[in-house]
Design an enzyme around this catalytic site. Sequence first.
Site, PDB file in Angstrom:
ATOM      1  NE  ARG A 555      -0.954  17.128 -15.691  1.00  0.00           N
ATOM      2  CZ  ARG A 555      -0.584  15.874 -15.939  1.00  0.00           C
ATOM      3  NH1 ARG A 555       0.647  15.480 -15.680  1.00  0.00           N
ATOM      4  NH2 ARG A 555      -1.435  15.023 -16.484  1.00  0.00           N
ATOM      5  CE  LYS A 666       8.603  25.604  -8.930  1.00  0.00           C
ATOM      6  NZ  LYS A 666       8.055  24.561  -9.814  1.00  0.00           N
TER       7      LYS A 666
END
Length: 841
Positions: A555, A666
């Site tokens: 974001r 990730k």
Amino acid sequence: MTDMSPDERNRRINKLKRAFAYNLFCRQGVTSRSASLNDYYLAVSYTLRDRMQHFFVNSVEKLLEKDPKIVCYLSAEFLTGPHLHNNLVNLGLYEDFAQAAAETGLNLKEIINHEEEPGLGSGGLGRLAVCYLDSLSSLQIPAIGYGIRYEYGMFNQKIVNGWQKEFSDRWLHQGNPWEIKKPVMACEVSFGGRTEIYHTEKGIRRIRWRPTRVIMGVPYDTPIPGYKVNTVNYLRLWSTESHTSFDFSEFNTGDYYSAVADKLKAEAITKILYPSDEQIEGKQLRLQQQFFLVSCSLQDMIRLHLSRHSSLHNFYEHFQGQLNDTHPAVAVPELMRLLVDIHLYDWDEAWKITRKTLCYTNHTLLPEAMEKWPLDLFGSLLPRHLEIIYELNRCFLDEVRIKYPGDDGRLQRMSVIDETGPRYVRMVNLACMGAKVINGVAALHTNLLRKHTLADWDAMYPGKIRNVTNGVTPRRWIAVSNPRLTQLITEAIGEKWLTNLEELRRLEPLADDAAFQEAWRKVKEENKRDFAELMECRDNICVDPSVMFDVQVKRIHEYKRQHLNILHIITLYSRIKANPSLRITPRLFVFGGKAAPGYFMAKRIIKLINSVAQVINNDPAVRDQIKIFFIPNYSVKIGHIVYPMANLSEQISQAGMEASGTGNMKFSMNGALTIGTLDGANVEIRQEVGQENFFLFGLTVEQIMELRQKGYRPMDYYQNNESLRAAIELIRCGHFSSGDRELFKSIVDSLLYDDRYMLLADYQDYIDCQDRVSRLFEDKKSWTRMSILNTARMGKFSSDRSILEYSRKVWDVQPCPVELKWQELPEDGILFHSKDSGEQA
Ligand code: 26W
């Protein structure tokens, strides 16, 4: 599957092909002559869902039989990402489906790619919830995810002339093959009105809520299969419907339109996801959504419990509610109301049950993200709940008074009602008061909660605040998204790592192995080439896949400091402009992320990134060495492409601001190196991978506090640092805005005169660190070694580890294995149980 005879396999594949054709014909009503890609996608998905269905039924039956404790994860967001590929991998059916598709003349990859993802979340919190569901199923822990079926999920982002433009997301319009509507399990939810006192036949004084509106919540279930196990948990999403399709009384009196208006008003509640992140919008509709979610879910849990038990006194032994941040915190007064007003428990008993049932996870330290509701708004929508809160608060403050006599400041801080100005209901305090355990999401974050944000709670209830560091599922984030790496790892160490990520440690001895290094680099290169092709195809930007891919996707928020990254890019740009023969380590800078539609600065930052990209990508003097690409509409699907291709992961938030971060995990799992601050889970990632394999920069939380105390003056940094001054000056003077000095004035001014997130203080350290990154990237062997070690040491960050910790430290739940072996999957997807033996018939 591997020991199957060729004949048997053929038979399986043929059955799958017939199932595709059957679903195409009977469910879609088309034949291969007229079928669209969407028809094929639906047919393939239904074929898989049918095969999942008996596991699901089997799991539910096991629950009924064994009656274990069930985890109920209550969350306003579940960012599932596309289901098809993930479900194929978890069920071990990818190869079969790929072959059956190919023999039908279909391309499974293309079908997978067609799936539109449900955007029922806006960022890390919603995605975490789904990683946790994956792990709960994979660990065979009975669980239900409870959420809202928003008709419009997270908005779609387009970049128009460098600006973010929002478009509605219509994820349902082509059909959703994964959900099953369960109208018989609908619940009633009330709003508004008043309360009244009455006396029972036995003369006991009770309270009744007389609402002005009652609507229906109808559940839609999506199965969540574990990885190669028989457990299929489910995600139950609630959708509003008006109570009766038409209010005939109003119709008869001629008020046709207001009858329709009521229906629309009811349906509005689950229409749209609020896209803001870390910024509260005190909208009535959002509170309605929160209460709707909570009320349906608690009623559902109680109904399930009462179907097996005669009373609710042991409810908490069978149901563990987990509040994903404060969004579902009205669960505290709602569970009290259901127990006291509806099921007629006495207050103290109800409070004991409530406090043993609910736990609360905090996901943010930002003061502006702490939810609070204006008292009037809360009371007019939920009058009974406000009364309950007052009573709970009164008793609670008595306890505080006894423990801390005369400490008015503490009373004021801990009260659920904020009375420092206009009155509010503080959801954090409500959640803390009602929770058995409170947890933070990374070690640093939990310590900051204990020391600052929730210090009063920690003092009053020592041990109640615990840490469970976030994790992500290696199934989706490696196996599904990075098949090349998956194959390489599995060839090297077998496949156990997919269910025990610590196994990746066995890659360590290969970190210096020349052949393995070569293969490792090849995987990354191919992933980068795929991405470069996509860029070229979509945006006509050519990039050499051998340059460093430097990525920041998350974001857009000032605390995440995308604009610090931009300052680095401009610094490199200035160096080349000042010295045209300079050769730097070439990089492709990739950005992605959405800004909250009402967040002025975040939207400007997007415009800044795109404006700098526009200038640099078109400047022949620099574009061979620097390129910038803003990927529009960052989503789970784009994440699948981005994490596997990154060389460098940007985790550069101001220390103490990012609760944990999960993108950082990730990236690192997929072999990217991290440049990052000591913030959130970065701290633990660095501990795990080794400090020599992590590019650290920036002030620590303590240094930041000290600096703030001394008086932080960004202007001092500006004046004393020539390259920083030059970079900011280029923005200020309109170099990236065709001479327009107004466009980025707000960004420049906020940096020079406020700089709440201290970009300027961290600038030089960041630049120096980036220079070290560049030098190291030139040394392929060292870089590859570090990359392998990053992946090898990421075992801790599997969501399986997180869930096991929750099970132990927070929930007190155990796995409930479903014995049927996953290999025994019946090909037709239907398993019949004979009533008494439970055997397959
Ligand atoms: C009311 C507005 C609002 C909406 C969402 C306030 C706060 C939120 C979330 C708490 C924001 C969020 O997604 N937090 C992120 O949660 C992740 C999972 O724990 C963490 O990894 C991120 O660091 C944190 O920002």
